[in-house]
Scaffold this active site. Structure first.
Site, mmCIF file in Angstrom:
data_model
loop_
_atom_site.group_PDB
_atom_site.id
_atom_site.type_symbol
_atom_site.label_atom_id
_atom_site.label_comp_id
_atom_site.label_asym_id
_atom_site.label_seq_id
_atom_site.Cartn_x
_atom_site.Cartn_y
_atom_site.Cartn_z
ATOM 1 N N CYS A 48 1.865 3.437 2.161
ATOM 2 C CA CYS A 48 2.804 3.655 3.264
ATOM 3 C C CYS A 48 3.646 2.424 3.580
ATOM 4 O O CYS A 48 4.470 2.449 4.503
ATOM 5 C CB CYS A 48 2.048 4.094 4.509
ATOM 6 S SG CYS A 48 1.139 5.628 4.297
ATOM 7 N N ASN A 50 0.847 -1.187 0.000
ATOM 8 C CA ASN A 50 0.000 0.000 0.000
ATOM 9 C C ASN A 50 0.890 1.248 0.000
ATOM 10 O O ASN A 50 2.121 1.136 0.052
ATOM 11 C CB ASN A 50 -0.917 -0.037 1.229
ATOM 12 C CG ASN A 50 -0.151 0.248 2.495
ATOM 13 O OD1 ASN A 50 0.871 -0.380 2.756
ATOM 14 N ND2 ASN A 50 -0.633 1.174 3.298
ATOM 15 N N GLU A 79 2.999 -0.374 5.035
ATOM 16 C CA GLU A 79 2.776 -1.190 6.218
ATOM 17 C C GLU A 79 1.902 -2.401 5.900
ATOM 18 O O GLU A 79 1.756 -3.307 6.731
ATOM 19 C CB GLU A 79 2.152 -0.370 7.359
ATOM 20 C CG GLU A 79 0.662 -0.105 7.267
ATOM 21 C CD GLU A 79 0.336 1.145 6.479
ATOM 22 O OE1 GLU A 79 -0.637 1.830 6.816
ATOM 23 O OE2 GLU A 79 1.056 1.448 5.497
#
Length: 551
Positions: free
Chosen positions: A361, A359, A363
């Site tokens: 970011c 995704n 994470e």
């Protein structure tokens, strides 16, 4: 196993349900009645011009909420048109809209052992949100309990192939995801490079050229309607023939920003001329392999491969390419690096497919055409007055939150049928924490110290172990996720890797030792629970496939 027997097993599981334990609340007392509420005016002005850009007066919040927190919630999360009776004006309305939707779905899908357990779940979830013990990701606040499609996941991973239909579909799917308040990532490495031929005999455009269209779309669409800019991640494998162009793309655009700024153009964030700069709406990452990193270490060449045939069409100096990657990251913080072999070694569902992207970011890393619901626990809420960490409560809250997150998949809408199918079959959840830096400072740990790393490792291990433990307990009630059986051995292997990593954590004081002991117990429970789950009947998809309204 016959269908009749399977149905009987599901019925017994449904009747079993989860026992929900009280953590913060008192029987017979609603969490709202334990706090003092006050009326506030939320007014925002343009810092340059002084123009009022948002105004809602008479909103209701607890007296212990900061002005900043109430402003964020009022401007971003309250639903309904400003100036109308439909507009939410109290935190109570917002929390009820979300929590009551979760409780209703939990009852419908057999999560609770009794109505009393459902009531306790409602009160505990309400208390935890009211007191900022944790928060769901933004799409939950944007969409749950509204007439809009109930997109609950913040993170999506898409898939794009080497065809114009697939590329244009990528643009469309990202648009729907951004509209719902979420972000998306994908790997463009299947797209032929600009050094390869098309079937017509011409030269392919290459993935970087197609990034322009997606970047313009992301810059135009605001997530959640009017709440924030879209978030996206673009990944390219290190052996793609266009990797050097990809690495330097954003650094060269920032050279353009400086030149235009110096020439008098308005290049501030949100400035009228910044839209002429490309590739600024995405994070970029290079997917590196162990083979490439060994070539960097050894100072040897590395082969870039044609997308269709896999043959090496160009040899590059691995260290030189890695140096360009580092130079670009130093200049503009992009691209990042994702370690492909390591990521896939920790993949719980490799029999279904590889992990190719993340995704925005990074994470969340999982299968293509999937999504992940996120939530974060506020670590400072578990720091007690005597400066010790409330390990027991932390684990209980983690289990409460992961239960709610799993329930959300039962009523969630998804932007495409493929994403809905994958998410319901694999039920990806991402539980994390916030305020680690503040916790370290409050407990006297240096941010870059052995003690700080030890405390962070112990907390992370406990959070992960508690989440997997509760996930296994949920599987015992409503059945394991549909994709578990084909990946059971790999899933168990990754759980053992987590347990082994937990065993390697070195604790330095009483605080992290206590947390680590709880984590060790949680991982032991996970290993035994996963083994018991292997022969269980998988759950059926517990929600309707997305219809036109979800798009």
């Amino acid at each position: 196993m016959t269908e009749t027997t399977s149905a009987g097993s599901r019925a017994r599981r449904k009747n079993k349900g989860l026992k929900i334990e009280r953590i913060y609340t008192t029987p017979g007392v609603h969490p709202y009645d334990e706090v003092t509420w006050e009326s506030r005016d939320v007014v925002q002005q343009n810092w340059k011009t002084g123009e009022t850009i948002f105004e809602q007066r008479g909103v209701e919040f607890p007296d212990f909420w900061s002005l900043n927190a109430s402003t964020i919630v009022t401007t971003k999360y309250f639903r309904g048109a400003l100036g109308t009776d439909a507009r939410e004006r109290s935190l109570k309305q917002l929390i009820d809209r979300v929590v009551l939707t979760y409780v209703k779905a939990g009852k419908e899908h057999g999560y609770f052992a009794s109505d009393d357990d459902a009531d306790i779940f409602e009160h505990e979830l309400t208390y935890a949100l009211l007191h900022q013990v944790f928060s769901f990701n933004s799409p939950v606040w944007f969409n749950v309990g509204t007439k809009s499609p109930q997109q609950v996941s913040a993170c999506f991973i898409l898939s794009v192939d080497d065809s114009m239909d697939s590329i244009l579909n990528w643009y469309k799917e990202e648009g729907f995801i951004f509209k719902g308040g979420s972000g998306a990532g994908l790997n463009l490495s299947r797209i032929r490079s600009s050094k390869e031929l098309l079937s017509s005999g011409g030269t392919a455009s290459g993935p970087v050229s197609f990034m322009r269209g997606a970047d313009a779309s992301a810059g135009t669409i605001k997530s959640g309607g009017a709440t924030r800019r879209a978030a996206k991640m673009v990944v390219l494998d290190v052996d793609h023939p266009d990797i050097e162009e990809f690495i330097e793309t954003k650094a060269r655009e920032e050279d353009k920003i400086r030149a235009l700024r110096d020439a008098g153009f308005d290049m501030d964030l949100g400035g009228k001329d910044i839209t002429s700069v490309q590739y600024q709406n995405a994070n970029n990452s290079v997917r590196v392999s162990d083979e490439f990193m060994r070539a960097v270490e050894e100072g040897t060449s590395f082969g870039l491969r044609a997308r269709g045939t896999g043959e090496v069409i160009e040899q590059v100096d691995a260290r030189e390419l890695f140096g360009k990657l580092n130079q670009a990251a130093w200049e503009c913080a992009d691209p990042g690096v994702q370690y492909d072999d390591t990521i896939n070694a920790w993949h719980t569902n490799p029999e279904t497919g590889r992990i190719t992207a993340s995704n925005p970011c990074s994470e969340y890393m999982s299968l293509d055409n999937s999504s992940c619901n996120l939530a974060s626990l506020n670590l400072l809420k578990f720091l007690k007055d005597d400066d010790t960490f409330d390990t027991e409560t932390f684990q209980k809250v983690a289990e409460l939150v992961i239960t709610a997150m799993d329930i959300s998949i039962c009523f969630a809408d998804f932007p495409t049928e493929a994403i809905g199918d994958t998410t319901r079959d694999y039920r990806q959840l991402g539980i994390g924490y916030a305020n680690l830096g503040a916790l370290l400072m409050a407990t006297g740990h240096g941010y870059e110290s052995e003690g700080g790393r030890s405390l962070a490792a112990a907390i992370t291990s406990l959070l992960t172990g508690a989440a997997y433990k509760r996930s296994a307990e949920i599987a015992g009630v409503v059945g394991p996720y549909a994709g578990f059986a084909r990946n059971a051995e790999a899933h168990r292997r990754v759980m053992r890797k987590h347990q082994a990593a937990n065993d390697q954590v070195r604790t330095l004081d009483a605080m992290d030792s206590g947390i680590h002991a709880a984590a060790t117990k949680a991982w032991a429970d996970v290993i035994s629970s996963v083994s018991a789950t292997a022969s269980a009947t998988p759950r059926r998809r517990c929600s309707r496939p997305p219809g036109p309204s979800a798009s």
